[in-house]
Design a protein around this motif. Structure first.
Motif, PDB file in Angstrom:
ATOM      1  N   LEU A 203      -2.808  -9.488  16.936  1.00 39.17           N
ATOM      2  CA  LEU A 203      -3.029  -8.809  15.662  1.00 39.17           C
ATOM      3  C   LEU A 203      -1.704  -8.262  15.144  1.00 39.17           C
ATOM      4  O   LEU A 203      -1.064  -7.438  15.799  1.00 39.17           O
ATOM      5  N   VAL A 204      -1.303  -8.732  13.979  1.00 39.04           N
ATOM      6  CA  VAL A 204       0.006  -8.386  13.404  1.00 39.04           C
ATOM      7  C   VAL A 204      -0.168  -7.267  12.389  1.00 39.04           C
ATOM      8  O   VAL A 204      -1.013  -7.367  11.488  1.00 39.04           O
ATOM      9  N   PRO A 205       0.623  -6.194  12.483  1.00 41.87           N
ATOM     10  CA  PRO A 205       0.517  -5.091  11.531  1.00 41.87           C
ATOM     11  C   PRO A 205       0.826  -5.503  10.096  1.00 41.87           C
ATOM     12  O   PRO A 205       1.249  -6.633   9.812  1.00 41.87           O
ATOM     13  N   VAL A 206       0.632  -4.545   9.201  1.00 41.15           N
ATOM     14  CA  VAL A 206       0.751  -4.754   7.758  1.00 41.15           C
ATOM     15  C   VAL A 206       2.144  -4.335   7.291  1.00 41.15           C
ATOM     16  O   VAL A 206       2.713  -3.376   7.806  1.00 41.15           O
ATOM     17  N   ASP A 207       2.688  -5.053   6.316  1.00 37.96           N
ATOM     18  CA  ASP A 207       3.974  -4.620   5.759  1.00 37.96           C
ATOM     19  C   ASP A 207       3.713  -3.706   4.564  1.00 37.96           C
ATOM     20  O   ASP A 207       2.629  -3.729   3.972  1.00 37.96           O
ATOM     21  N   PRO A 208       4.695  -2.872   4.170  1.00 39.58           N
ATOM     22  CA  PRO A 208       4.456  -1.916   3.086  1.00 39.58           C
ATOM     23  C   PRO A 208       4.155  -2.561   1.736  1.00 39.58           C
ATOM     24  O   PRO A 208       3.441  -1.977   0.917  1.00 39.58           O
ATOM     25  N   GLY A 209       4.705  -3.756   1.481  1.00 40.60           N
ATOM     26  CA  GLY A 209       4.447  -4.404   0.201  1.00 40.60           C
ATOM     27  C   GLY A 209       2.977  -4.690   0.003  1.00 40.60           C
ATOM     28  O   GLY A 209       2.408  -4.421  -1.063  1.00 40.60           O
ATOM     29  N   ASP A 210       2.314  -5.236   1.027  1.00 43.27           N
ATOM     30  CA  ASP A 210       0.890  -5.526   0.914  1.00 43.27           C
ATOM     31  C   ASP A 210       0.065  -4.265   1.137  1.00 43.27           C
ATOM     32  O   ASP A 210      -1.000  -4.091   0.537  1.00 43.27           O
ATOM     33  N   GLY A 211       0.555  -3.371   2.005  1.00 44.71           N
ATOM     34  CA  GLY A 211      -0.165  -2.128   2.240  1.00 44.71           C
ATOM     35  C   GLY A 211      -0.317  -1.288   0.990  1.00 44.71           C
ATOM     36  O   GLY A 211      -1.313  -0.579   0.811  1.00 44.71           O
ATOM     37  N   SER A 212       0.643  -1.383   0.075  1.00 44.65           N
ATOM     38  CA  SER A 212       0.571  -0.574  -1.142  1.00 44.65           C
ATOM     39  C   SER A 212      -0.408  -1.139  -2.159  1.00 44.65           C
ATOM     40  O   SER A 212      -0.628  -0.526  -3.201  1.00 44.65           O
ATOM     41  N   GLY A 213      -1.041  -2.269  -1.855  1.00 41.02           N
ATOM     42  CA  GLY A 213      -2.085  -2.815  -2.719  1.00 41.02           C
ATOM     43  C   GLY A 213      -3.480  -2.509  -2.217  1.00 41.02           C
ATOM     44  O   GLY A 213      -4.418  -3.248  -2.521  1.00 41.02           O
ATOM     45  N   THR A 214      -3.621  -1.409  -1.466  1.00 41.78           N
ATOM     46  CA  THR A 214      -4.911  -1.096  -0.853  1.00 41.78           C
ATOM     47  C   THR A 214      -5.562   0.177  -1.376  1.00 41.78           C
ATOM     48  O   THR A 214      -6.728   0.435  -1.081  1.00 41.78           O
ATOM     49  N   ASN A 215      -4.830   1.044  -2.084  1.00 41.51           N
ATOM     50  CA  ASN A 215      -5.264   2.415  -2.392  1.00 41.51           C
ATOM     51  C   ASN A 215      -5.344   3.273  -1.130  1.00 41.51           C
ATOM     52  O   ASN A 215      -5.994   4.320  -1.117  1.00 41.51           O
ATOM     53  N   LEU A 216      -4.679   2.855  -0.069  1.00 38.30           N
ATOM     54  CA  LEU A 216      -4.769   3.557   1.212  1.00 38.30           C
ATOM     55  C   LEU A 216      -3.416   3.985   1.766  1.00 38.30           C
ATOM     56  O   LEU A 216      -3.376   4.760   2.729  1.00 38.30           O
ATOM     57  N   ILE A 219       2.697   5.925  -0.878  1.00 41.36           N
ATOM     58  CA  ILE A 219       3.728   5.064  -1.458  1.00 41.36           C
ATOM     59  C   ILE A 219       5.136   5.513  -1.089  1.00 41.36           C
ATOM     60  O   ILE A 219       6.068   4.707  -1.086  1.00 41.36           O
ATOM     61  N   ARG A 220       5.302   6.774  -0.735  1.00 38.86           N
ATOM     62  CA  ARG A 220       6.635   7.280  -0.416  1.00 38.86           C
ATOM     63  C   ARG A 220       6.952   7.204   1.078  1.00 38.86           C
ATOM     64  O   ARG A 220       8.053   6.820   1.458  1.00 38.86           O
ATOM     65  N   THR A 221       5.998   7.552   1.920  1.00 40.90           N
ATOM     66  CA  THR A 221       6.252   7.469   3.358  1.00 40.90           C
ATOM     67  C   THR A 221       6.009   6.078   3.918  1.00 40.90           C
ATOM     68  O   THR A 221       6.442   5.768   5.029  1.00 40.90           O
ATOM     69  N   ARG A 222       5.292   5.242   3.180  1.00 37.28           N
ATOM     70  CA  ARG A 222       4.958   3.881   3.599  1.00 37.28           C
ATOM     71  C   ARG A 222       4.177   3.892   4.916  1.00 37.28           C
ATOM     72  O   ARG A 222       4.441   3.107   5.830  1.00 37.28           O
ATOM     73  N   ARG A 223       3.217   4.807   4.983  1.00 39.94           N
ATOM     74  CA  ARG A 223       2.275   4.907   6.098  1.00 39.94           C
ATOM     75  C   ARG A 223       0.875   5.101   5.521  1.00 39.94           C
ATOM     76  O   ARG A 223       0.723   5.530   4.387  1.00 39.94           O
ATOM     77  N   TRP A 224      -0.155   4.794   6.313  1.00 38.53           N
ATOM     78  CA  TRP A 224      -1.507   5.031   5.842  1.00 38.53           C
ATOM     79  C   TRP A 224      -1.684   6.512   5.534  1.00 38.53           C
ATOM     80  O   TRP A 224      -1.215   7.381   6.278  1.00 38.53           O
ATOM     81  N   SER A 225      -2.353   6.799   4.448  1.00 42.54           N
ATOM     82  CA  SER A 225      -2.593   8.174   3.997  1.00 42.54           C
ATOM     83  C   SER A 225      -3.914   8.683   4.552  1.00 42.54           C
ATOM     84  O   SER A 225      -4.965   8.104   4.274  1.00 42.54           O
ATOM     85  N   ARG A 226      -3.877   9.768   5.324  1.00 46.37           N
ATOM     86  CA  ARG A 226      -5.106  10.294   5.895  1.00 46.37           C
ATOM     87  C   ARG A 226      -6.120  10.684   4.818  1.00 46.37           C
ATOM     88  O   ARG A 226      -7.313  10.357   4.937  1.00 46.37           O
ATOM     89  N   PRO A 227      -5.711  11.400   3.740  1.00 49.05           N
ATOM     90  CA  PRO A 227      -6.716  11.737   2.713  1.00 49.05           C
ATOM     91  C   PRO A 227      -7.372  10.504   2.096  1.00 49.05           C
ATOM     92  O   PRO A 227      -8.580  10.503   1.832  1.00 49.05           O
ATOM     93  N   ALA A 228      -6.592   9.450   1.861  1.00 51.05           N
ATOM     94  CA  ALA A 228      -7.164   8.237   1.278  1.00 51.05           C
ATOM     95  C   ALA A 228      -8.106   7.545   2.249  1.00 51.05           C
ATOM     96  O   ALA A 228      -9.172   7.040   1.866  1.00 51.05           O
ATOM     97  N   LEU A 229      -7.730   7.501   3.532  1.00 52.82           N
ATOM     98  CA  LEU A 229      -8.609   6.898   4.537  1.00 52.82           C
ATOM     99  C   LEU A 229      -9.929   7.647   4.617  1.00 52.82           C
ATOM    100  O   LEU A 229     -11.009   7.037   4.645  1.00 52.82           O
TER     101      LEU A 229
END
Length: 524
Positions: A203-216, A219-229
Motif C-alpha cells: 500500500l503506497v501513501p498519498v502525495d500532497p498533490g492528490d491529497g489536496s483534492g480530497t477536502n481532507l 493545504i499548508r502542512t500537507r498532512r491529513w486534517s483531523r477536523p476534516a477527517l
C-alpha cells in the motif's frame, strides 16, 4: 540518468509514456482505451458506469487489467522495460477505491503466473469507485462544511470548499449509505495510490498533490486534517494512508512485474499524484504565474502559484504542486469534450466538419451565445443540466459549433479571474489541442499566444518527469526541475497559435453579456 516511465489512469484510458533523459527523447507512448477493450466485460461507456442520480463510478478491477495490457503492449512494441530506472504516475483526481483487510496481503503476494484480475477479485469492500464526474453528494458537502465550523473554515483549512466530486464527500456518503461495507473497509485509496500500490506490491501513501483534492488535507502542512477527517466519517484516519513528500521513493516494483513483463526488480516506484498536478509538471508550469489549459473529457485551466490563494468564489480549486514547493490553482469545466462531442454528434459531423463549421462563422458568432451544459456543470455550479441558446438558431450546425467553443473560452476567462494571474501565454494539452481552429478561439478570447505541446498527454509526461526527478534525488544526483523538464518541453513544443487583436476586441465586448447569461441561468 536513464529511461523512465510515466503512467496515467484517466477517465477513458490507461496511458504509458517512456522517456530517455540521457538523449532527451520520448521513446514510446501507448494507450489502452477502456471502451475498446473492456466495454463488454465491465459495462462501461466512455470509461464509466452511470448509476443514475448523479452517481458516476468506474470498476477499479478494470484499471488493473488495463495496466497489465498496457505493459504487455509496451513490451511487445519493442520497449526494453528492463532499462526503466523508475516510474511514477497520475490518476484521475478525487476518485476513491475501497479495499478490505485482505488487500495488503494480496498486493504483496502477486503471482506473475496469474492475471491480476484473478488475484484481486476479492480485495474490494466496494466493487466500484466513485470518480470526479459524480455529483451525488451535495448534502454531504454541506454536512462536512458544517462539521468543521462552516464553509469559510473548510476553505481556509483545506484550500477548497466542499465539492461533490472530491473524495471526502464521497467517503461520507458511502459511510452513510453502506455502513456495513464501510466497516469492512480497511483502506481507502485514491485512484493514484491504488495503481501505485499494484506496482509496488504494497500500500503506497498519498502525495500532497492528490491529497489536496480530497477536502481532507491541510493545504499548508500537507498532512491529513483531523477536523476534516472527523467531520467526514468515523475512524477515517486509520483507513487513509499517510501523505508523504512527492519525491519520496515508495519502494521498488513488485516481483510480479519483473517476472511477467521483464521490468528490473530495482525499478523504483515514486508516489503517484493526481492527473491535474502531474499535468502542471508535464506542461512545465514550474514558476509562479505560468498557466495552462487542458482540453480533455473535462476542460481545466490551471496556473502555478507561489503562495496559496484561496478560491473564495467556491468555483476553483487549490492543490499542492508535486514539485514540492508551489501550489496549483485550477478550475474544472465538466462539459469539455463532453459538450464538443455532443454538438458534433447532434449535427452528424466528424472533426473535420466541426472545424469547417468554425471556419465558416465569424468571431463573435453575430452575437449568438450558448450555455453548453449538456451535463451537470462544476463551473459555474449547475445541478440541473440543460443547453441554453440566446439568439442562436438550433438548426444552424456551424453557428452551434462556434457557440460551444466560444462559450468554453469565455467561461474559462471569466472563471479564472480569482487566480490573480495575468495570463500572458497558455500552454495547452488534451485531445482537442490538436484542433488549431479551436485553439484560435481561446487565443483570441484570452488575448495571448496558445503554445501547444506535441504530446496530448501532459499528465503521463509529468509523471515520467517526476520519476526522473525523484530517482536523481534518491541516487544522490539531485537536479532542478528545469534541468529535468526543459529538454522534453523543448522537444514537445509546436508552433504557437497567435491571437488576432481585432478579435480580442470582439470578445472583450461579449464578456459581460456572457457573464450575465450565466448568472441568469446557473442552477446551483
Amino acid at each position: 540518468m536513464g529511461n523512465f516511465l510515466g503512467l496515467d489512469c484517466s477517465t477513458q484510458s490507461m496511458t504509458g509514456l517512456v522517456i530517455d533523459t540521457d538523449a532527451g527523447a520520448l521513446l514510446a507512448e501507448e494507450s489502452i482505451s477502456f471502451d475498446e477493450h473492456f466495454a463488454a466485460r465491465y459495462g462501461v461507456d466512455k470509461g464509466v458506469l452511470d448509476l443514475g442520480g448523479g452517481r458516476v463510478h468506474s470498476p477499479p478491477l478494470m484499471w488493473a487489467e488495463a495496466l497489465e495490457l498496457l505493459c504487455a503492449r509496451l513490451r511487445d512494441t519493442g520497449v526494453d522495460l528492463g532499462r526503466i530506472e523508475a516510474l511514477a504516475g497520475s490518476g484521475q483526481q478525487h476518485g476513491t477505491v475501497y479495499l478490505n483487510e485482505a488487500a495488503a496481503g494480496a498486493f504483496g503476494g502477486l503471482d506473475p503466473d496469474h492475471d491480476l484480475t484473478e488475484q484481486l477479485a476479492e480485495v474490494f469492500s466496494r466493487p466500484t469507485a466513485p470518480i470526479w464526474m459524480d455529483t451525488s453528494t451535495s448534502g454531504q458537502c454541506r454536512q462536512i462544511e458544517d462539521g468543521v465550523g462552516g464553509r469559510s473554515l473548510l476553505l481556509e483549512l483545506t484550500g477548497n470548499t466542499a465539492f461533490e466530486r472530491f473524495s471526502g464527500p464521497q467517503i461520507r456518503r458511502f459511510w452513510q449509505d453502506e455502513p456495513e461495507a464501510y466497516e469492512r473497509t480497511g483502506c481507502i485509496c485514491l485512484v493514484s495510490s491504488f495503481v501505485a500500490s499494484l506496482l509496488a506490491g504494497r500500500l503506497v501513501p498519498v502525495d500532497p498533490g492528490d491529497g489536496s483534492g480530497t477536502n481532507l488535507m491541510d493545504i499548508r502542512t500537507r498532512r491529513w486534517s483531523r477536523p476534516a477527517l472527523e467531520a467526514t466519517a468515523p475512524d477515517l484516519g486509520r483507513r487513509l494512508l499517510p501523505v508523504i513528500p512527492p519525491d519520496a521513493v515508495a519502494g521498488t516494483l513488485s516481483p510480479f512485474w519483473s517476472g511477467r513483463f521483464g521490468f528490473s526488480p530495482d525499478c523504483r516506484v515514486l508516489p503517484f499524484s493526481g492527473d491535474n498536478p502531474c499535468s502542471l509538471i508535464g506542461l512545465g508550469l514550474l514558476q509562479p504565474g505560468q498557466a495552462a489549459l487542458s482540453l480533455g473529457t473535462s476542460d481545466t485551466l490551471f496556473a502555478c502559484l507561489g503562495e496559496p490563494r484561496l478560491p473564495e468564489t467556491g468555483e476553483g480549486a487549490l492543490f499542492a504542486s508535486p514539485d514540492g514547493a508551489h501550489y496549483m490553482a485550477l478550475i474544472c469545466f465538466l462539459n469539455g469534450s463532453l459538450a464538443r462531442e455532443a454538438v458534433r454528434d447532434r449535427y452528424g459531423l466528424d472533426w473535420a466538419g466541426f472545424s469547417r463549421g468554425l471556419a465558416a462563422t465569424p468571431p463573435g458568432n453575430d452575437g449568438a451565445l450558448m450555455l453548453p451544459w449538456f451535463e451537470e456543470e462544476i463551473v459555474p455550479r449547475v445541478t440541473r443540466p440543460g443547453v441554453v441558446r440566446q439568439d442562436l438558431d438550433e438548426a444552424d450546425p456551424a453557428a452551434n459549433v462556434r457557440a460551444v467553443i466560444e462559450a468554453q473560452a469565455l467561461s474559462s476567462r471569466i472563471h479564472s479571474e480569482w487566480m490573480g494571474v495575468e495570463i500572458r501565454s497558455l500552454r495547452v494539452t488534451g485531445g482537442a489541442s490538436e484542433n488549431e481552429a479551436i485553439l484560435r478561439v481561446f487565443a483570441d478570447v484570452h488575448g495571448c499566444p496558445v503554445q501547444r505541446l506535441r504530446t496530448t498527454n501532459a499528465a503521463a509526461l509529468g509523471a515520467a518527469l517526476r520519476a526522473a526527478h525523484g530517482h536523481a534525488k534518491a541516487s544522490g544526483e539531485a537536479r532542478s526541475w528545469e534541468e529535468v523538464a526543459e529538454p522534453f518541453l523543448r522537444l514537445q513544443t509546436a508552433a504557437p497559435v497567435e491571437p488576432d487583436p481585432a478579435n480580442r476586441g470582439i470578445y472583450d465586448g461579449m464578456l459581460e453579456g456572457y457573464r450575465e447569461l450565466e448568472r441568469r441561468h446557473a442552477r446551483g
